[in-house]
Design an enzyme around this catalytic site. Structure first.
Site, PDB file in Angstrom:
ATOM      1  N   ASP A  95      -4.145   2.245   6.516  1.00 27.07           N
ATOM      2  CA  ASP A  95      -5.040   2.616   5.409  1.00 27.07           C
ATOM      3  C   ASP A  95      -5.498   1.431   4.562  1.00 27.07           C
ATOM      4  O   ASP A  95      -6.412   1.566   3.759  1.00 27.07           O
ATOM      5  CB  ASP A  95      -4.353   3.638   4.497  1.00 27.07           C
ATOM      6  CG  ASP A  95      -3.090   3.097   3.837  1.00 27.07           C
ATOM      7  OD1 ASP A  95      -2.666   1.973   4.162  1.00 27.07           O
ATOM      8  OD2 ASP A  95      -2.505   3.806   2.989  1.00 27.07           O
ATOM      9  N   HIS A  96      -4.879   0.261   4.724  1.00 26.70           N
ATOM     10  CA  HIS A  96      -5.174  -0.872   3.851  1.00 26.70           C
ATOM     11  C   HIS A  96      -6.238  -1.821   4.395  1.00 26.70           C
ATOM     12  O   HIS A  96      -6.837  -2.576   3.627  1.00 26.70           O
ATOM     13  CB  HIS A  96      -3.891  -1.682   3.596  1.00 26.70           C
ATOM     14  CG  HIS A  96      -3.070  -1.182   2.461  1.00 26.70           C
ATOM     15  ND1 HIS A  96      -2.628   0.113   2.383  1.00 26.70           N
ATOM     16  CD2 HIS A  96      -2.603  -1.804   1.341  1.00 26.70           C
ATOM     17  CE1 HIS A  96      -1.916   0.269   1.271  1.00 26.70           C
ATOM     18  NE2 HIS A  96      -1.900  -0.878   0.621  1.00 26.70           N
ATOM     19  N   ASP A 160       5.684   0.222   0.230  1.00 20.98           N
ATOM     20  CA  ASP A 160       4.561   0.223  -0.696  1.00 20.98           C
ATOM     21  C   ASP A 160       5.083   0.781  -2.013  1.00 20.98           C
ATOM     22  O   ASP A 160       5.822   1.766  -2.022  1.00 20.98           O
ATOM     23  CB  ASP A 160       3.412   1.095  -0.169  1.00 20.98           C
ATOM     24  CG  ASP A 160       2.158   0.968  -1.020  1.00 20.98           C
ATOM     25  OD1 ASP A 160       1.210   0.298  -0.580  1.00 20.98           O
ATOM     26  OD2 ASP A 160       2.125   1.527  -2.137  1.00 20.98           O
ATOM     27  N   ARG A 448      -3.913   0.909 -10.619  1.00 21.71           N
ATOM     28  CA  ARG A 448      -3.814  -0.453 -11.158  1.00 21.71           C
ATOM     29  C   ARG A 448      -5.183  -1.010 -11.486  1.00 21.71           C
ATOM     30  O   ARG A 448      -6.169  -0.706 -10.812  1.00 21.71           O
ATOM     31  CB  ARG A 448      -3.109  -1.372 -10.145  1.00 21.71           C
ATOM     32  CG  ARG A 448      -1.655  -0.985  -9.999  1.00 21.71           C
ATOM     33  CD  ARG A 448      -0.842  -2.026  -9.246  1.00 21.71           C
ATOM     34  NE  ARG A 448       0.550  -1.592  -9.274  1.00 21.71           N
ATOM     35  CZ  ARG A 448       1.349  -1.559  -8.218  1.00 21.71           C
ATOM     36  NH1 ARG A 448       0.918  -1.968  -7.049  1.00 21.71           N
ATOM     37  NH2 ARG A 448       2.590  -1.150  -8.333  1.00 21.71           N
ATOM     38  N   SER A 643       2.702  -4.454  -6.737  1.00 18.66           N
ATOM     39  CA  SER A 643       2.925  -4.035  -5.361  1.00 18.66           C
ATOM     40  C   SER A 643       4.295  -4.465  -4.849  1.00 18.66           C
ATOM     41  O   SER A 643       4.881  -5.437  -5.315  1.00 18.66           O
ATOM     42  CB  SER A 643       1.831  -4.631  -4.473  1.00 18.66           C
ATOM     43  OG  SER A 643       2.182  -4.548  -3.121  1.00 18.66           O
ATOM     44  N   ARG A 645       4.797  -5.791  -2.042  1.00 17.16           N
ATOM     45  CA  ARG A 645       4.602  -6.741  -0.944  1.00 17.16           C
ATOM     46  C   ARG A 645       5.659  -7.850  -0.925  1.00 17.16           C
ATOM     47  O   ARG A 645       5.780  -8.644  -1.842  1.00 17.16           O
ATOM     48  CB  ARG A 645       3.186  -7.317  -0.972  1.00 17.16           C
ATOM     49  CG  ARG A 645       2.870  -8.188  -2.151  1.00 17.16           C
ATOM     50  CD  ARG A 645       1.376  -8.452  -2.253  1.00 17.16           C
ATOM     51  NE  ARG A 645       0.657  -7.225  -2.560  1.00 17.16           N
ATOM     52  CZ  ARG A 645      -0.537  -7.198  -3.164  1.00 17.16           C
ATOM     53  NH1 ARG A 645      -1.130  -8.304  -3.509  1.00 17.16           N
ATOM     54  NH2 ARG A 645      -1.140  -6.048  -3.422  1.00 17.16           N
TER      55      ARG A 645
END
Length: 755
Positions: A95-96, A160, A448, A643, A645
């Site tokens: 989806d990213h 995520d 965000r 995030s 990440r």
């Protein structure tokens, strides 16, 4: 279809006895959060009570979810673990990597063309290791999880930060770095500091223009971006039961913006309705058998001050709609007051875009509420003053919304329907209407709104609101528009007002979809061959990190002293850099390029102590690495906010950063640093941040004595030869120190597997 129903039945068969045992051990009634935590201990039933905010505890999550940007690095790490199959149910969601530009069909085709190497890799790895795979266009990870995998009383982790969305279905769902996910995939426990508990009592009922989104926008204003750090936020009260399941998900989703470990709601009729509507009646039936165990004990909610560390009360009946921003999601302003504040701060009043969707607000109900405003604009002959973009949450939602005419309403208003993907919410937006760094305002229903987050422009002022409020503001084209009180001039020159939005909780004709986009993995993936081209710029097999030797922590150079907010977006930007998420060396070229240098207030411009020249952060760091010199990053409060990440930890580690010393950390980032074998430290005295100078060298005096609960002593040597000695606190336990000594948590897993 109920995925993993046997696993869910097993959880439900064990949960009551484990909760009863926990209640006995703790010696008091339990919150829902405590019930789920104690029921998911790695060792089974609890033998002792844990201290909130202090004890590190091993848990056994029920499932894992990964999105394509973070899945690459997580699965590259898992491939090193020596396992043939994941130990718990796991899914990957693409989806990213889909950029919003022209519309769903064209954008999805372009993504499949430009990122086919990554998608093919993820699909083959998923097939080999028994991982469910959701194709590009299938939907946004958290909406797909809510519709297919989340279940009351369960525990899941995801790579995520907005994994917390599943709290809308009564889970403890926590965002983690890929290394945490790899542990669980490999059959290891997942470690978490036992969270503190914040209770939010909701009374009354939403009405008019106020939406579920406004609950969390209000809470964000109260708690700020770090007020929930180390805590689970548990919502309860009569108002909570009046919210839809997807509305609960929206509230939990943005809990990530207050730093919360996760947020959750107790099981109720709204959750049951959603389970049945999404073809999971079997789960609802099982949940109903133990429903008292799937919410907090009555005594807890009757006297919440006795059982929570902090209690907030919000009356939904009097709650006002909010728009939060710009540049931070906790700057909360009631609609109607924003015009005055905007003029005082010189924020652009004219709104150029209204964006609806993202993992936070892309449900069927969200689209119906926004569409009710869009339809009014058409009926009342109002021509929108702003551009519109819509991202449905899943192919199931998109298909159903198209069938029911919702998408046609948006298209008649001139909106662009983007792919069922994250798009502008994570910077995947090829925006052509703004030149350079032009100052402008957008409104969106995302979570965000950091600087450069949506479009890479530091002067885009982004404001967060509910889908219906975004629609109204975008139609008016003005940030100071108050749909509850203001009128608009239509094409006939008449003054008209927008009526209150109307939403439909669940589609009256049921959900429908032709191809949801799911691929089931082979039962035996041993014959699947995963190939990574050694010349690829997108994917790179990993080389294990070498342990940082004690002697390397003498003569450490300062890389950057970050000033103010330094999120994971500042440390490892998304947007165009997403293409390199599977190639550690290439993506390392964006390391800390968004962080503001405290000494010159510039980004990506730091001093190289080897030659005295100024240059980009990654280039400067590569020079230190070539010279065999370790470096340190110094930062402010809530360092690593945002995030999950893990690239924000892996990239500095790869380039030779040995330690990060800050005033305070965001939870996930601190864990990510530990997992990658780095030192994540905090100033014992925050004022020592001011002692750090541009040409400083650091000596870790007692690193050989690194031990739990013992601060590290650091000698800071200034350019003029003077010295300061500072103390650095840490939260490492014995196991985490072992990660550090082995070079990373993954190195330790491999060592244990090979033993």
């Amino acid at each position: 279809m109920a995925f993993d129903i046997d696993m869910i039945k097993k959880v439900y068969s064990e949960l009551p006895s484990r909760v009863d045992k926990a209640r006995e051990v703790v010696g008091k009634p339990l919150t829902l959060s405590e019930k789920i935590l104690y029921a998911h201990l790695w060792d089974g039933s609890p033998s002792r009570a844990f201290t909130r905010g202090k004890d590190y505890v091993d848990f056994a999550p029920d499932r894992i979810a990964c999105q394509d940007a973070t899945a690459q690095m997580a699965l590259l790490q898992f491939m090193q673990a020596g396992k043939s199959k994941v130990a718990v149910p796991t899914t990957v969601h693409c989806d990213h990597l889909i950029q919003a530009r022209d519309g769903a069909v064209a954008d999805l085709k372009r993504a499949n063309d430009t990122s086919n190497e990554v998608f093919d890799f993820l699909e083959s790895v998923s097939n080999k290791y028994g991982i469910g795979f959701w194709k590009p266009g299938a939907g946004i990870i958290h909406q797909v999880v809510l519709e297919n995998y989340a279940f009351p009383g369960g525990m899941m982790i995801g790579t995520d930060s907005h994994t917390v969305n599943a709290g809308g279905l009564g889970m403890v769902a926590v965002g983690v770095g890929g290394a945490d996910a790899v542990d669980v995939m490999a059959g290891m426990p997942w470690e978490l500091k036992f969270p503190k508990l914040i209770g939010v009592k909701l009374t009354g009922e939403l009405n008019g223009w106020t939406a579920s989104k406004d609950v969390i926008l209000k809470v964000a204003g109260i708690l700020t971006v770090k007020g929930g750090t180390g805590a689970i936020v548990e919502y309860f009260g009569p108002g909570a039961k009046n919210l839809s399941c997807t509305g609960k998900g929206t509230i939990c989703n943005m809990g990530a913006e207050i730093g919360a470990t996760t947020s959750t709601f107790g099981y109720d009729e709204a959750m049951e309705r959603f389970l049945r509507a999404t073809d999971r009646s079997e789960i609802a039936d099982e949940a109903n058998k133990i429903k008292d165990y799937l919410t907090g004990d009555p005594e807890v909610y009757e006297n919440p001050e006795k059982y929570f560390d902090q209690v907030i009360e919000i009356n939904l009946s009097t709650l006002r709609p909010h728009l939060n921003g710009p540049f931070t999601p906790d700057l909360a302003t009631p609609v109607g007051e924003l015009g005055k504040k905007a003029r005082e701060n010189d924020w652009p009043i004219n709104v150029m875009w209204g964006l609806i969707g993202s993992c936070t607000n892309s449900s069927y109900e969200d689209l119906t509420r926004a569409a009710s405003i869009a339809q009014q604009a058409i009926d009342k002959k109002l021509k929108p003053k702003s551009d519109f973009g819509i991202n449905p949450g899943s192919e199931q939602i998109r298909y159903t919304a198209e069938r029911d005419g919702l998408l046609r309403v948006f298209e008649d208003l001139g909106a662009t329907i983007f792919t069922n993907a994250c798009g502008p919410c994570i910077g995947q937006w090829d925006r052509s209407d703004v030149l350079g760094d032009e100052k402008n305002t957008i409104v969106h229903s995302f979570n965000r709104n950091f600087s450069k987050r949506a479009d890479g422009n530091p002067n885009t002022h982004a404001f967060v609101g509910s889908p219906e409020m975004v629609a109204a503001i975008a139609i008016s084209g003005r940030l100071d528009f108050d749909p509850m009180n203001d009128s608009l001039l239509n094409e006939d020159g008449e003054e008209v007002k927008l009526d209150e939005p109307r939403g439909i909780e669940l589609p009256p004709r049921g959900f429908e979809v032709e191809d949801a986009g799911y691929l089931e993995p082979d039962a035996d993936g041993s014959g699947v061959n995963v190939v990574v081209n050694p010349n690829s710029e997108r994917l790179q097999l990993l080389t294990p990190f070498e342990p940082i030797k004690d002697e390397e922590l003498q003569g450490v150079k300062l890389l950057i002293k970050a000033f103010g907010k330094c999120t994971t977006d500042h440390i490892s930007m998304a947007g165009p850099w997403l293409r390199y998420r599977g190639h550690l060396d290439n993506i390392a070229n964006n390391t800390l390029i968004g962080a503001v240098n405290a000494f010159n207030k510039k980004t990506n411009f730091v001093k190289n102590q080897l030659d005295g020249e100024y240059g980009g952060v990654p280039d400067t760091q590569r020079a230190y690495k070539k010279a065999g010199i370790k470096t340190i990053v110094v930062g402010d409060h809530n360092y690593g906010e945002g995030s999950s990440r893990e690239h924000a930890a892996m990239q500095p580690r790869h380039l030779g950063v040995a330690a990060v010393l800050v005033k305070s950390f965001a939870r996930i980032h601190e864990t990510n640093l530990k997992k990658q074998g780095m030192l994540g430290l905090t100033f014992a005295n925050e004022n020592d941040y001011d002692l750090i100078q541009e040409d400083d060298t650091f000596n870790f005096v007692d690193i050989s004595e690194f031990a739990p609960g013992k601060p590290l002593t650091i000698e800071v040597v200034h350019a003029d030869g003077s010295k300061d000695t500072i103390l650095a606190n840490h939260t490492y336990n014995d196991a985490q120190i072992e990660w550090y000594r082995e070079g990373s948590a993954l190195n330790l897993i491999k060592k244990q597997n090979n033993a």
